[in-house]
Structures are given as structure tokens and as C-alpha cells.
Scaffold this motif. Structure first.
Motif, PDB file in Angstrom:
ATOM      1  N   ILE A 107       0.841  -1.194   0.000  1.00 28.38           N
ATOM      2  CA  ILE A 107       0.000   0.000   0.000  1.00 28.38           C
ATOM      3  C   ILE A 107       0.878   1.245   0.000  1.00 28.38           C
ATOM      4  O   ILE A 107       1.858   1.313   0.739  1.00 28.38           O
ATOM      5  CB  ILE A 107      -0.998  -0.016   1.188  1.00 28.38           C
ATOM      6  CG1 ILE A 107      -1.949   1.180   1.156  1.00 28.38           C
ATOM      7  CG2 ILE A 107      -0.272  -0.121   2.502  1.00 28.38           C
ATOM      8  CD1 ILE A 107      -3.117   1.064   2.129  1.00 28.38           C
ATOM      9  N   GLU A 108       0.505   2.194  -0.846  1.00 32.89           N
ATOM     10  CA  GLU A 108       1.175   3.489  -0.916  1.00 32.89           C
ATOM     11  C   GLU A 108       0.154   4.566  -0.609  1.00 32.89           C
ATOM     12  O   GLU A 108      -0.978   4.503  -1.084  1.00 32.89           O
ATOM     13  CB  GLU A 108       1.695   3.771  -2.328  1.00 32.89           C
ATOM     14  CG  GLU A 108       2.751   2.850  -2.831  1.00 32.89           C
ATOM     15  CD  GLU A 108       3.150   3.209  -4.247  1.00 32.89           C
ATOM     16  OE1 GLU A 108       4.274   3.717  -4.415  1.00 32.89           O
ATOM     17  OE2 GLU A 108       2.332   2.991  -5.160  1.00 32.89           O
ATOM     18  N   TRP A 109       0.580   5.553   0.160  1.00 29.09           N
ATOM     19  CA  TRP A 109      -0.271   6.699   0.475  1.00 29.09           C
ATOM     20  C   TRP A 109       0.606   7.919   0.243  1.00 29.09           C
ATOM     21  O   TRP A 109       1.668   8.058   0.859  1.00 29.09           O
ATOM     22  CB  TRP A 109      -0.709   6.606   1.922  1.00 29.09           C
ATOM     23  CG  TRP A 109      -1.865   7.459   2.329  1.00 29.09           C
ATOM     24  CD1 TRP A 109      -2.483   8.452   1.619  1.00 29.09           C
ATOM     25  CD2 TRP A 109      -2.556   7.389   3.584  1.00 29.09           C
ATOM     26  NE1 TRP A 109      -3.507   8.995   2.342  1.00 29.09           N
ATOM     27  CE2 TRP A 109      -3.571   8.358   3.563  1.00 29.09           C
ATOM     28  CE3 TRP A 109      -2.391   6.607   4.727  1.00 29.09           C
ATOM     29  CZ2 TRP A 109      -4.424   8.555   4.635  1.00 29.09           C
ATOM     30  CZ3 TRP A 109      -3.243   6.807   5.789  1.00 29.09           C
ATOM     31  CH2 TRP A 109      -4.258   7.773   5.746  1.00 29.09           C
ATOM     32  N   GLU A 110       0.186   8.767  -0.651  1.00 27.57           N
ATOM     33  CA  GLU A 110       1.016   9.915  -1.006  1.00 27.57           C
ATOM     34  C   GLU A 110       0.161  11.141  -1.270  1.00 27.57           C
ATOM     35  O   GLU A 110      -1.031  11.033  -1.540  1.00 27.57           O
ATOM     36  CB  GLU A 110       1.866   9.607  -2.232  1.00 27.57           C
ATOM     37  CG  GLU A 110       1.058   9.385  -3.500  1.00 27.57           C
ATOM     38  CD  GLU A 110       1.937   9.058  -4.690  1.00 27.57           C
ATOM     39  OE1 GLU A 110       3.048   9.613  -4.796  1.00 27.57           O
ATOM     40  OE2 GLU A 110       1.505   8.249  -5.517  1.00 27.57           O
ATOM     41  N   ALA A 111       0.803  12.290  -1.185  1.00 22.47           N
ATOM     42  CA  ALA A 111       0.132  13.554  -1.488  1.00 22.47           C
ATOM     43  C   ALA A 111       1.158  14.533  -2.036  1.00 22.47           C
ATOM     44  O   ALA A 111       2.327  14.512  -1.640  1.00 22.47           O
ATOM     45  CB  ALA A 111      -0.524  14.137  -0.236  1.00 22.47           C
ATOM     46  N   THR A 112       0.689  15.383  -2.926  1.00 20.23           N
ATOM     47  CA  THR A 112       1.487  16.515  -3.380  1.00 20.23           C
ATOM     48  C   THR A 112       0.721  17.773  -3.009  1.00 20.23           C
ATOM     49  O   THR A 112      -0.511  17.776  -2.959  1.00 20.23           O
ATOM     50  CB  THR A 112       1.741  16.476  -4.901  1.00 20.23           C
ATOM     51  OG1 THR A 112       0.480  16.432  -5.582  1.00 20.23           O
ATOM     52  CG2 THR A 112       2.584  15.278  -5.284  1.00 20.23           C
ATOM     53  N   PHE A 113       1.468  18.842  -2.728  1.00 17.24           N
ATOM     54  CA  PHE A 113       0.839  20.087  -2.285  1.00 17.24           C
ATOM     55  C   PHE A 113       1.875  21.189  -2.295  1.00 17.24           C
ATOM     56  O   PHE A 113       3.081  20.940  -2.427  1.00 17.24           O
ATOM     57  CB  PHE A 113       0.239  19.926  -0.877  1.00 17.24           C
ATOM     58  CG  PHE A 113       1.186  19.299   0.111  1.00 17.24           C
ATOM     59  CD1 PHE A 113       2.047  20.075   0.869  1.00 17.24           C
ATOM     60  CD2 PHE A 113       1.220  17.916   0.258  1.00 17.24           C
ATOM     61  CE1 PHE A 113       2.927  19.490   1.763  1.00 17.24           C
ATOM     62  CE2 PHE A 113       2.094  17.331   1.163  1.00 17.24           C
ATOM     63  CZ  PHE A 113       2.952  18.118   1.917  1.00 17.24           C
ATOM     64  N   GLU A 114       1.399  22.395  -2.117  1.00 15.93           N
ATOM     65  CA  GLU A 114       2.268  23.563  -2.001  1.00 15.93           C
ATOM     66  C   GLU A 114       2.340  23.987  -0.539  1.00 15.93           C
ATOM     67  O   GLU A 114       1.316  24.059   0.140  1.00 15.93           O
ATOM     68  CB  GLU A 114       1.731  24.720  -2.846  1.00 15.93           C
ATOM     69  CG  GLU A 114       1.706  24.452  -4.337  1.00 15.93           C
ATOM     70  CD  GLU A 114       3.081  24.357  -4.959  1.00 15.93           C
ATOM     71  OE1 GLU A 114       4.061  24.867  -4.366  1.00 15.93           O
ATOM     72  OE2 GLU A 114       3.187  23.762  -6.051  1.00 15.93           O
TER      73      GLU A 114
END
Length: 149
Positions: A107-114
Motif C-alpha cells: 500500500i502506498e499513500w502519497e500527497a502533493t501540495f504547495e
């Protein structure tokens, strides 16, 4: 752009883990830092565009919108409507894949954001460790308590 990421191998099959993850309103079942959760406007939790509003145990209100839900690839994506952190353009994704040799789940949990310039790296680390990595450990514990392992 900042990125938060955590992954784990869960000692249960994708068929066992996916129903828990795909339940967009089910966070309080396996994340102890989520006190309550509801889907706004009476919508179905699996309906794209649904907004879950949850309260963390410290009283923080967070709202997230379901952007994608794919039962074939075992993945979902969501964004912040009301963020838990002072970040913008937040887009998160959870993806599951079978570990065929052991019948486990990767399982992978990721996020991109500023992040704001003065916060550079702070929230990427905090989300990676305190939310995603911790959450995956709690998921493993929850599955063990249910006897799913």
C-alpha cells in the motif's frame, strides 16, 4: 511542490484491505486520531465528488473530496476542501497492489501540495510520518484486531 509519502506491506490480501480503504467514510474505524466522520449532503461515500467531513481527536475539522475511486486498480484520490494543514493544491492518492508471493498487500499513500516558503519541508515530513506512516501502522493493527491477518 512538496510530496508526502509512506508505504507498507500489510499482512492481508488486497481483497481484505481494499473494502476498508475504499470506504471513504470509514476513517474512524481504523485511525484512532479521527473521532467522527460523515458524508455531506447525504451522498453515498463511493460517489465521486462526495465530501467527507471529519473531526480529529484534537477538535480539528477537515473536509476532503473524493476525486477518483477505482476498484480495478485498487486506488482512490482525494483533495482538501478544508485542510488540516496550511497547504494549498493538496492532492492525495492511496494505491494497493497484491504481493502475490505472500498474499499480502503493498500500500502506498502519497500527497502533493504547495507549502508556504517559511514552512518548506515541515508539512511534507509531518504528513508522511504522523499521518500516512502512522495510519498504515494503525491499519495493520485494525486488521489484526478483526482477525483478518
Amino acid at each position: 511542490m512538496a510530496r508526502a509519502y509512506a508505504s507498507a506491506v500489510i499482512d492481508a490480501s488486497v481483497e481484505t484491505v481494499w473494502p476498508i480503504i475504499r470506504n471513504f467514510n470509514g476513517l474512524p474505524l481504523w485511525l484512532p486520531f479521527i473521532a467522527t466522520s460523515s458524508i455531506e449532503e447525504g451522498r453515498d461515500a463511493a460517489q465521486l465528488g462526495s465530501v467527507r467531513a471529519f473531526t480529529m481527536t484534537d477538535g480539528t475539522l477537515v473536509r476532503e473530496r473524493l476525486l477518483a475511486l477505482d476498484d480495478i486498480s485498487h486506488s482512490l484520490a482525494y483533495n482538501f476542501e478544508t485542510p488540516a494543514f496550511p497547504v494549498t493544491d493538496y492532492l492525495a492518492r492511496i494505491h494497493l497492489a497484491p504481493v502475490t508471493q505472500t498474499n499480502a498487500t503493498f500500500i502506498e499513500w502519497e500527497a502533493t501540495f504547495e507549502e508556504r516558503p517559511q514552512d518548506s519541508g515541515i508539512y511534507a515530513d509531518r504528513i508522511s510520518e504522523d499521518v500516512f506512516a502512522a495510519g498504515l501502522k494503525y491499519l495493520q493493527q485494525y486488521l489484526g484486531q478483526r482477525g483478518a491477518l
